[in-house]
Design an enzyme around this catalytic site. Structure first.
Site, PDB file in Angstrom:
ATOM      1  CG  HIS A 147      -9.032  25.373   4.766  1.00  0.00           C
ATOM      2  ND1 HIS A 147      -8.727  25.177   6.083  1.00  0.00           N
ATOM      3  CD2 HIS A 147      -9.972  24.424   4.460  1.00  0.00           C
ATOM      4  CE1 HIS A 147      -9.457  24.168   6.563  1.00  0.00           C
ATOM      5  NE2 HIS A 147     -10.219  23.693   5.581  1.00  0.00           N
ATOM      6  CG  PHE A 148      -8.350  21.893   0.348  1.00  0.00           C
ATOM      7  CD1 PHE A 148      -7.455  21.106  -0.328  1.00  0.00           C
ATOM      8  CD2 PHE A 148      -9.237  22.677  -0.373  1.00  0.00           C
ATOM      9  CE1 PHE A 148      -7.433  21.107  -1.710  1.00  0.00           C
ATOM     10  CE2 PHE A 148      -9.211  22.678  -1.755  1.00  0.00           C
ATOM     11  CZ  PHE A 148      -8.302  21.890  -2.429  1.00  0.00           C
ATOM     12  CG  HIS A 149      -3.343  22.266  -0.928  1.00  0.00           C
ATOM     13  ND1 HIS A 149      -4.386  22.783  -1.626  1.00  0.00           N
ATOM     14  CD2 HIS A 149      -2.858  21.246  -1.681  1.00  0.00           C
ATOM     15  CE1 HIS A 149      -4.522  22.126  -2.764  1.00  0.00           C
ATOM     16  NE2 HIS A 149      -3.617  21.180  -2.826  1.00  0.00           N
TER      17      HIS A 149
ATOM     18  CG  ASP B  60      -1.183  15.453 -12.278  1.00  0.00           C
ATOM     19  OD1 ASP B  60      -0.667  15.365 -13.405  1.00  0.00           O
ATOM     20  OD2 ASP B  60      -1.913  14.571 -11.781  1.00  0.00           O
TER      21      ASP B  60
ATOM     22  CG  HIS C 162     -16.262  17.325   6.706  1.00  0.00           C
ATOM     23  ND1 HIS C 162     -15.416  18.390   6.525  1.00  0.00           N
ATOM     24  CD2 HIS C 162     -16.046  16.888   7.961  1.00  0.00           C
ATOM     25  CE1 HIS C 162     -14.744  18.603   7.641  1.00  0.00           C
ATOM     26  NE2 HIS C 162     -15.107  17.707   8.529  1.00  0.00           N
TER      27      HIS C 162
ATOM     28  CG  MET D 280      -2.533  22.009 -12.077  1.00  0.00           C
ATOM     29  SD  MET D 280      -3.804  21.610 -10.903  1.00  0.00           S
ATOM     30  CE  MET D 280      -2.904  20.773  -9.640  1.00  0.00           C
TER      31      MET D 280
ATOM     32  CB  THR E 136     -11.653   2.303   0.747  1.00  0.00           C
ATOM     33  OG1 THR E 136     -10.698   2.623  -0.251  1.00  0.00           O
ATOM     34  CG2 THR E 136     -11.392   3.120   1.981  1.00  0.00           C
TER      35      THR E 136
ATOM     36  CB  SER F  92      -0.955  10.146  19.705  1.00  0.00           C
ATOM     37  OG  SER F  92      -1.980  11.043  19.345  1.00  0.00           O
TER      38      SER F  92
ATOM     39  NE  ARG G 191      -0.415  11.536 -13.301  1.00  0.00           N
ATOM     40  CZ  ARG G 191      -1.571  11.242 -13.876  1.00  0.00           C
ATOM     41  NH1 ARG G 191      -1.963   9.988 -13.946  1.00  0.00           N
ATOM     42  NH2 ARG G 191      -2.334  12.185 -14.396  1.00  0.00           N
TER      43      ARG G 191
ATOM     44  CB  THR H  57      -8.650  -5.858  13.163  1.00  0.00           C
ATOM     45  OG1 THR H  57      -8.824  -6.478  11.897  1.00  0.00           O
ATOM     46  CG2 THR H  57      -7.309  -6.223  13.739  1.00  0.00           C
TER      47      THR H  57
ATOM     48  CG  ASP I  51      -2.799 -11.307   9.233  1.00  0.00           C
ATOM     49  OD1 ASP I  51      -3.121 -10.145   8.938  1.00  0.00           O
ATOM     50  OD2 ASP I  51      -2.211 -12.064   8.451  1.00  0.00           O
TER      51      ASP I  51
ATOM     52  CE  LYS J 267      -7.857  13.617  18.367  1.00  0.00           C
ATOM     53  NZ  LYS J 267      -7.018  12.446  18.267  1.00  0.00           N
TER      54      LYS J 267
ATOM     55  CB  SER K   9      -8.737  -4.193   0.797  1.00  0.00           C
ATOM     56  OG  SER K   9      -9.866  -4.635   1.459  1.00  0.00           O
TER      57      SER K   9
ATOM     58  CE1 TYR L 226     -11.284  16.354  11.599  1.00  0.00           C
ATOM     59  CE2 TYR L 226     -12.959  16.892   9.989  1.00  0.00           C
ATOM     60  CZ  TYR L 226     -12.076  17.282  10.963  1.00  0.00           C
ATOM     61  OH  TYR L 226     -11.967  18.591  11.296  1.00  0.00           O
TER      62      TYR L 226
ATOM     63  CD  GLU M 216     -11.518  10.076   2.009  1.00  0.00           C
ATOM     64  OE1 GLU M 216     -12.153   9.113   2.483  1.00  0.00           O
ATOM     65  OE2 GLU M 216     -10.353   9.995   1.582  1.00  0.00           O
TER      66      GLU M 216
ATOM     67  CG  ASN N 206      -3.217  -3.248   5.951  1.00  0.00           C
ATOM     68  OD1 ASN N 206      -3.539  -4.365   6.289  1.00  0.00           O
ATOM     69  ND2 ASN N 206      -3.910  -2.541   5.104  1.00  0.00           N
TER      70      ASN N 206
ATOM     71  CG  ASN O 228      -5.628  -6.537   4.828  1.00  0.00           C
ATOM     72  OD1 ASN O 228      -6.058  -5.445   4.488  1.00  0.00           O
ATOM     73  ND2 ASN O 228      -4.600  -6.691   5.636  1.00  0.00           N
TER      74      ASN O 228
ATOM     75  CB  SER P 263      -8.813  14.243  27.389  1.00  0.00           C
ATOM     76  OG  SER P 263      -7.446  14.406  27.092  1.00  0.00           O
TER      77      SER P 263
ATOM     78  CE1 TYR Q  42      -4.508  -0.195   0.162  1.00  0.00           C
ATOM     79  CE2 TYR Q  42      -4.080  -1.960   1.708  1.00  0.00           C
ATOM     80  CZ  TYR Q  42      -4.944  -1.288   0.877  1.00  0.00           C
ATOM     81  OH  TYR Q  42      -6.241  -1.704   0.771  1.00  0.00           O
TER      82      TYR Q  42
ATOM     83  CB  THR R   7      -8.824  19.781  16.205  1.00  0.00           C
ATOM     84  OG1 THR R   7      -9.914  19.268  15.460  1.00  0.00           O
ATOM     85  CG2 THR R   7      -7.534  19.502  15.480  1.00  0.00           C
TER      86      THR R   7
ATOM     87  CG  PHE S 261      -8.325  21.398 -12.159  1.00  0.00           C
ATOM     88  CD1 PHE S 261      -9.514  20.799 -11.807  1.00  0.00           C
ATOM     89  CD2 PHE S 261      -8.359  22.450 -13.079  1.00  0.00           C
ATOM     90  CE1 PHE S 261     -10.713  21.206 -12.356  1.00  0.00           C
ATOM     91  CE2 PHE S 261      -9.560  22.856 -13.645  1.00  0.00           C
ATOM     92  CZ  PHE S 261     -10.746  22.233 -13.274  1.00  0.00           C
TER      93      PHE S 261
ATOM     94  CB  THR T 101      -9.636  -1.247   4.197  1.00  0.00           C
ATOM     95  OG1 THR T 101      -9.036  -1.723   3.004  1.00  0.00           O
ATOM     96  CG2 THR T 101      -8.575  -0.924   5.206  1.00  0.00           C
TER      97      THR T 101
ATOM     98  CB  THR U 132      -6.470   0.231  -3.440  1.00  0.00           C
ATOM     99  OG1 THR U 132      -7.379  -0.083  -2.397  1.00  0.00           O
ATOM    100  CG2 THR U 132      -6.084   1.694  -3.355  1.00  0.00           C
TER     101      THR U 132
HETATM  102  C1  HEM Z   1     -10.300  22.683  12.184  1.00  0.00           C
HETATM  103  C2  HEM Z   1     -11.235  22.203  11.552  1.00  0.00           C
HETATM  104  C3  HEM Z   1     -11.676  22.542  10.125  1.00  0.00           C
HETATM  105  C4  HEM Z   1     -12.601  23.437   9.759  1.00  0.00           C
HETATM  106  C5  HEM Z   1     -13.365  24.361  10.689  1.00  0.00           C
HETATM  107  C6  HEM Z   1     -12.721  23.377   8.316  1.00  0.00           C
HETATM  108  C7  HEM Z   1     -13.610  24.135   7.555  1.00  0.00           C
HETATM  109  C8  HEM Z   1     -13.750  24.054   6.183  1.00  0.00           C
HETATM  110  C9  HEM Z   1     -14.739  24.737   5.397  1.00  0.00           C
HETATM  111  C10 HEM Z   1     -15.803  25.674   5.981  1.00  0.00           C
HETATM  112  C11 HEM Z   1     -14.567  24.415   4.098  1.00  0.00           C
HETATM  113  C12 HEM Z   1     -15.394  24.859   2.902  1.00  0.00           C
HETATM  114  C13 HEM Z   1     -14.971  26.172   2.382  1.00  0.00           C
HETATM  115  C14 HEM Z   1     -15.557  26.509   1.060  1.00  0.00           C
HETATM  116  O1  HEM Z   1     -15.727  25.614   0.191  1.00  0.00           O
HETATM  117  O2  HEM Z   1     -15.868  27.686   0.868  1.00  0.00           O
HETATM  118  C15 HEM Z   1     -13.461  23.504   4.047  1.00  0.00           C
HETATM  119  C16 HEM Z   1     -12.991  22.933   2.888  1.00  0.00           C
HETATM  120  C17 HEM Z   1     -12.100  21.873   2.872  1.00  0.00           C
HETATM  121  N1  HEM Z   1     -11.440  21.329   3.951  1.00  0.00           N
HETATM  122 FE1  HEM Z   1     -11.589  21.978   5.870  1.00  0.00          FE
HETATM  123  N2  HEM Z   1     -11.862  22.444   7.845  1.00  0.00           N
HETATM  124  C18 HEM Z   1     -11.203  21.909   8.913  1.00  0.00           C
HETATM  125  C19 HEM Z   1     -10.282  20.900   8.868  1.00  0.00           C
HETATM  126  C20 HEM Z   1      -9.940  20.207   7.730  1.00  0.00           C
HETATM  127  C21 HEM Z   1      -9.122  19.038   7.721  1.00  0.00           C
HETATM  128  C22 HEM Z   1      -8.494  18.408   8.956  1.00  0.00           C
HETATM  129  C23 HEM Z   1      -9.031  18.640   6.433  1.00  0.00           C
HETATM  130  C24 HEM Z   1      -8.277  17.481   5.839  1.00  0.00           C
HETATM  131  C25 HEM Z   1      -7.500  16.673   6.419  1.00  0.00           C
HETATM  132  C26 HEM Z   1      -9.793  19.556   5.629  1.00  0.00           C
HETATM  133  C27 HEM Z   1      -9.926  19.459   4.253  1.00  0.00           C
HETATM  134  C28 HEM Z   1     -10.719  20.266   3.491  1.00  0.00           C
HETATM  135  C29 HEM Z   1     -10.895  20.123   2.063  1.00  0.00           C
HETATM  136  C30 HEM Z   1     -10.274  19.047   1.187  1.00  0.00           C
HETATM  137  C31 HEM Z   1     -11.756  21.155   1.661  1.00  0.00           C
HETATM  138  C32 HEM Z   1     -12.271  21.553   0.294  1.00  0.00           C
HETATM  139  C33 HEM Z   1     -12.394  20.609  -0.785  1.00  0.00           C
HETATM  140  C34 HEM Z   1     -12.957  21.182  -2.058  1.00  0.00           C
HETATM  141  O3  HEM Z   1     -13.785  22.104  -2.051  1.00  0.00           O
HETATM  142  O4  HEM Z   1     -12.572  20.641  -3.106  1.00  0.00           O
HETATM  143  N3  HEM Z   1     -10.331  20.488   6.449  1.00  0.00           N
HETATM  144  N4  HEM Z   1     -12.982  23.291   5.326  1.00  0.00           N
HETATM  145 CU   LIG Z   2     -15.515  19.777   5.380  1.00  0.00          CU
END
Ligand code: HEM
Ligand SMILES: [Cu+2]
Lengths: 231, 670
Positions: free
Chosen positions: B418-420, B75, B283, B79, B200, B298, B71, B210, B134, B361, B144, B287, B285, B123, B141, B314, B61, B358, B102, B203, B148
């Site tokens: 944000h999400f990156h 991309d 969403h 971009m 998945t 941890s 890969r 398990t 195991d 933690k 799975s 997490y 996903e 795993n 397994n 906690s 995996y 969070t 993209f 899994t 993938t």
């Molecule tokens: C602290 C907690 C978090 C909050 C409050 C939060 C909040 C948000 C919100 C409100 C959006 C939507 C924004 C928009 O589309 O205008 C968003 C998008 C996103 N978040 Fe978070 N987020 C949090 C943690 C995370 C975590 C832990 C991940 C991934 C491990 C994540 C991954 C993403 C992804 C992938 C998107 C957008 C995907 C897309 O539109 O293609 N977020 N988040």
């Molecule tokens: Cu979300």
């Protein structure tokens, strides 16, 4: 306790003999940790419990999938796009027959497992066969329903409501069909290999699956068909 | 005969995909040729392809995930350079190609890079930490994993035969419907994700079972290492939400293939239903990805601080809290749908509440370090970089969770940043930390420290130089997924972001060099004790690399930190526990069923994409035939003789005795 000949009683006696602690039937937690059930600090569960447990988890996930199709049906129910409404689609007599066949098949499926517990090859096979035939009747009736609807121009392409209808009912029908193929395989396996440990485990899983499909059908019967004709 | 497939599907007129695929095909042929020439096939088949050992499967995996990570990174480079070059200029990627990139980037990174790496570590580690031999269903397994891999293969085939989706990593209708995306791109997406999604889901089922049913004696729930808790939470989420993905994509397929009206904008279909369903999966996903990463951190914070994890209970509560609330926030991805103030407020609040879990933690990790003897090894560096990066990503998330603010930056570069910020800073850093941490357990030697540190610093700096400008660009109004830009003022920041990518490339090169150098110098880096980091959980009780049966005798756990307690007792009494009586061990036999299933899944998927119906039928029939044949097997287990178990375990014990002696001398010296 004179009815020893009945499979259920045989099963009870066998359980008490082989499983005096009634595994899986007692509470969790430290006061009653049960060896072999995977509780508390007792170590890994026995194979039978692991297999059954995993299959339950799978069933839950399958039910989530059905839930999505139920939700889609509910959302799209009013979107008839000027076409047929739920009233035009439902034919209660046939659906009643389908339901009867499926519910009866659940009963015979249960009997087959009672026979398995009593290690009676003949009765296991007989009841599995009856189960399969009832399932076949169900699928046949459903197919007949779909074909007669299509003949009246009622197809999923007509409107979003019909999409939701055919999608949900069809998904269930597909499940029953696949379960039927599994059943046929199980019958062949039982015949050739007898009640080996893993075969019995598979029979447990098959039973769970069949009953779960029955429960889903109750939902479909109520929400799609009964609520379809009540205003 | 061949459905929609014809020679025109090969992109002979487009140099970039053509050259890429030719290079790829040559590389693959080269590898296959080498394997054939060296006569490695029997070994590979026996020891890896048909293996049902959770450690082997975990390693495969991780390998798959790493290749796909490269890969996806390629991309990304394309971009960022396109956007830097296409300011008031055409750039070098035409729109229809840019859109595929993209889409492929997001799809590959989430489904075929991050997920396989996360599942790979799950795993490899979970059974070792639980003290068992195991997972609950070893053969499943293997199925799975191969499913993938089959999905990943299909995505990469789209490079050479046909095209990929141009709809983004979540194919929103009506754009993704047959009317507006008539090509095979969306179909590639659908079947690749569908096939790997089934893998998945299995899994998830496997790991819930398990963790709940396969713990060694004494391992009660509240004695499980934190990583196992996060694996449980992530697996529960998989079981709860992957069926939603399957259902949603099945509905879209019905629309596309048979003219159904789930999501069409005609005949009463409802496109927003797709958006709701897909985020009800999407969403949770994120997490599923980040919870196991939290588990990895941890383990690392506690090991490298030489202290038990602060606030263990906690931490468990926070994990389960996140697991549940993660399913109640999906609407924050489309506040702009127009659900009204009440609905948006409710989801805004539920979203912000997740940050509380969070936050618990984060504090626990910081307090774990407080007062500890912190060692700044490579895994610890990634973990510290994670805290810094992830806190900022979480805060921008909370910003986005405020609906009025989200209306301004929704689908902008701010969102992309944000999400990156959370996925790279949380998941990817976690994976690199975890790989560095458990590598010795897998291969018997550590990764090179210097190159590892270099990789970390380049990644951390590169990350911030790449993504900090995107926050600003987003606030200035730049939307996501632009193939060209006509605002000159954005040039400096776009250029800066490209520089950041350059730094990230250096970091990636460092990782590769680290791997090569470590393999070359493996004798210096050898881990002879089995416990290279002074660990606290049961995986460190095994030799490195761990034998295929993991434990000669199943451990009996007596306290909260299973292995730490054993170690303390041994150091105190200056001797190991008495040699146990070795007994034969029952292990599952290898099985080609996973490979077989995946082969026919690939064929069927390909046939469905190109609508080659006879081939699809054939594939399904073969799959069923295979199912019957494999169900007919009689032998499921084989016995490892007691002498073999004893031999392996005595070697382990003598290594431990040497370690004990060394520790004793150190103790006497202080
Ligand atoms: C602290 C907690 C978090 C909050 C409050 C939060 C909040 C948000 C919100 C409100 C959006 C939507 C924004 C928009 O589309 O205008 C968003 C998008 C996103 N978040 Fe978070 N987020 C949090 C943690 C995370 C975590 C832990 C991940 C991934 C491990 C994540 C991954 C993403 C992804 C992938 C998107 C957008 C995907 C897309 O539109 O293609 N977020 N988040
Ligand atoms: Cu979300």
């Amino acid at each position: 306790m004179s009815d020893l000949g009945l499979p259920a009683a045989v099963e009870t006696l066998r359980r008490v003999r082989e499983d005096p602690h009634r595994l899986g039937h007692r509470g969790h937690g430290p006061d009653s940790p049960v060896e072999g059930a995977g509780h508390g600090a007792t170590g890994p569960a026995r194979k039978r419990i692991v297999v059954g447990y995993g299959f339950w988890i799978f069933l839950l996930s399958d039910i989530v999938m059905f839930a999505c199709f139920f939700a889609a049906f509910a959302v799209l129910r009013g979107a008839t796009a000027g076409g047929p409404t739920p009233r035009d689609v439902v034919e209660l007599p046939r659906v009643g027959l389908e339901t009867a066949a499926l519910l009866l098949s659940s009963y015979t499926c249960g009997l087959s497992f009672a026979a398995t517990n009593a290690r009676s090859l003949l009765w296991t096979q007989v009841f599995l066969l009856v189960t399969g035939l009832l399932g076949l009747a169900f699928v046949g009736l459903e197919l007949q329903e779909f074909i007669s609807l299509a003949a009246r121009g009622i197809t999923p392409q007509r409107s979003a409501f019909l999409t939701g209808f055919f999608g949900l009912v069809g998904l269930h029908g597909l499940h029953v069909t696949v379960a039927g193929m599994w059943l046929a395989t199980m019958m062949a396996q039982v015949q050739v290999k007898g009640f080996r440990r893993e075969i019995v485990h598979r029979l447990i899983c098959f039973n769970l699956f069949w009953h779960a499909l029955d429960i889903v059908w109750i939902g479909i019967f109520t929400i799609v068909y009964l609520m379809g004709v009540t205003p | 005969m061949f459905g929609k497939l014809s020679w025109s599907a090969i992109p002979l007129d487009q140099p970039i995909p053509l050259i890429t695929s030719v290079v790829l095909i040559l590389t693959i042929l080269g590898v296959l040729g080498l394997v054939t020439a060296k006569g490695w096939w029997p070994y590979l088949w026996r020891e890896w392809i048909t293996s049902v050992d959770h450690k082997r499967i975990g390693i495969m995996y991780c390998l798959l995930g790493s290749v796909m990570l490269i890969r996806g990174f390629a991309d990304a480079i394309m971009m960022r350079s396109q956007q830097a070059l296409a300011i008031n200029a055409p750039g070098y990627l035409p729109p229809e190609h840019y859109n595929q990139i993209f889409s492929a980037h997001g799809t590959i990174m989430i489904f075929f890079a991050a997920m396989p790496l996360v599942i790979g570590l799950m795993n490899f580690v979970t059974p070792l930490q639980l003290g068992v031999r195991d997972v609950a269903f070893p053969t499943l397994n293997s199925v799975s994993f191969w499913l993938t891999a089959s999905g990943a293969l299909l995505v990469n085939v789209s490079l050479f035969i046909g095209e990929f989706a141009r709809t983004g990593w979540l194919p929103y209708p009506p754009l993704s419907e047959a009317t507006y995306s008539p090509g095979v791109g969306v179909d590639y997406y659908l079947w690749a994700v569908q096939i790997s999604g089934v893998g998945t889901l299995m899994t998830g089922i496997n790991f819930v079972t398990t963790v709940l049913k396969m713990r060694c004696p004494g391992m009660t729930y509240l004695r499980m290492p934190m990583f196992c808790w996060t694996v449980l939470a992530a697996s529960l989420l998989i079981v709860a939400v992957f069926p939603i993905l399957t259902a949603t994509l099945a509905m879209l397929s019905l629309d596309r293939y048979f003219g159904f009206h789930y999501f069409t904008n005609t005949a009463g279909g409802n496109p927003m239903m797709f958006v709701n369903l897909i985020w009800a999966w999407g969403h949770p996903e994120v997490y599923i990805l980040v919870l196991p990463a939290f588990g990895i951190f941890s383990e690392i914070f506690s090991t490298f601080s030489g202290k038990p994890l602060f606030g263990y209970r906690s931490m468990v509560a926070a994990t389960l809290f996140i697991c549940i609330v993660a399913m109640m926030v999906w609407l924050h991805h489309f506040f702009t749908m127009g659900a009204g103030a009440a609905v948006n407020t409710a989801f805004g609040i539920s979203t912000s509440i997740i940050a509380v879990g969070t936050g618990v933690k984060i504090y626990n990790w910081i307090f774990t370090m407080y007062g500890g003897r912190v060692r700044f090894s490579v895994p610890m560096l990634w973990s510290l970089g994670f805290i810094f990066t992830f806190v900022i990503g979480g805060m921008t998330g909370v910003l986005l969770a405020v609906p009025p603010a989200d209306f301004l930056v929704h689908n902008s570069m701010f969102l992309v940043a944000h999400f990156h910020n959370v996925i790279v800073g949380g998941v990817v850093f976690g994976l690199f930390a975890g790989i560095d941490y458990w590598f010795p357990k897998a291969f018997g030697f550590r990764l090179h420290e210097g190159w590892g540190k270099a990789a970390f610093w380049f990644a951390l700096v590169g990350f911030w130089v790449t993504f900090a400008p995107l926050y600003i660009l987003g606030l200035q109004g730049m939307t996501r997924r632009l193939q060209h830009v006509n605002i000159e003022e954005w040039r400096p920041l776009l250029d800066l972001s490209l520089v950041g990518v350059g730094i990230l490339i250096v970091g990636a090169v460092c990782q590769v060099v680290m791997l090569v150098v470590s393999i070359l110098r493996r004798d210096e880096l050898r881990d002879v004790t089995g416990d290279p980091w002074d660990g606290r959980s049961l995986e460190w009780a095994t030799p490195s690399p761990a034998p295929f049966f993991n434990f000669a005798v199943m451990p009996n756990v007596q306290g909260e930190e299973a292995y730490w307690d054993i170690k303390l007792r041994a150091v105190e009494s200056q001797q190991l526990s008495p040699e146990p009586r070795y007994e034969p061990i029952e292990m599952p036999v290898n099985s080609p069923v996973g490979f077989y299933t995946a082969f026919f899944a690939t064929v069927t998927g390909f046939a469905l994409i190109w609508q080659i119906w006879w081939l699809a039928g054939l594939g399904l029939a073969a799959a069923f035939a295979g199912f019957v044949v494999f169900a007919w097997r009689d032998v499921h287990e084989f016995h490892v003789p007691a002498e073999e178990v004893a031999r392996v375990d005595r070697a382990r014990r003598s290594a431990r005795e040497a370690l004990l002696e060394r520790l004793g001398q150190q103790g006497a010296a202080t």
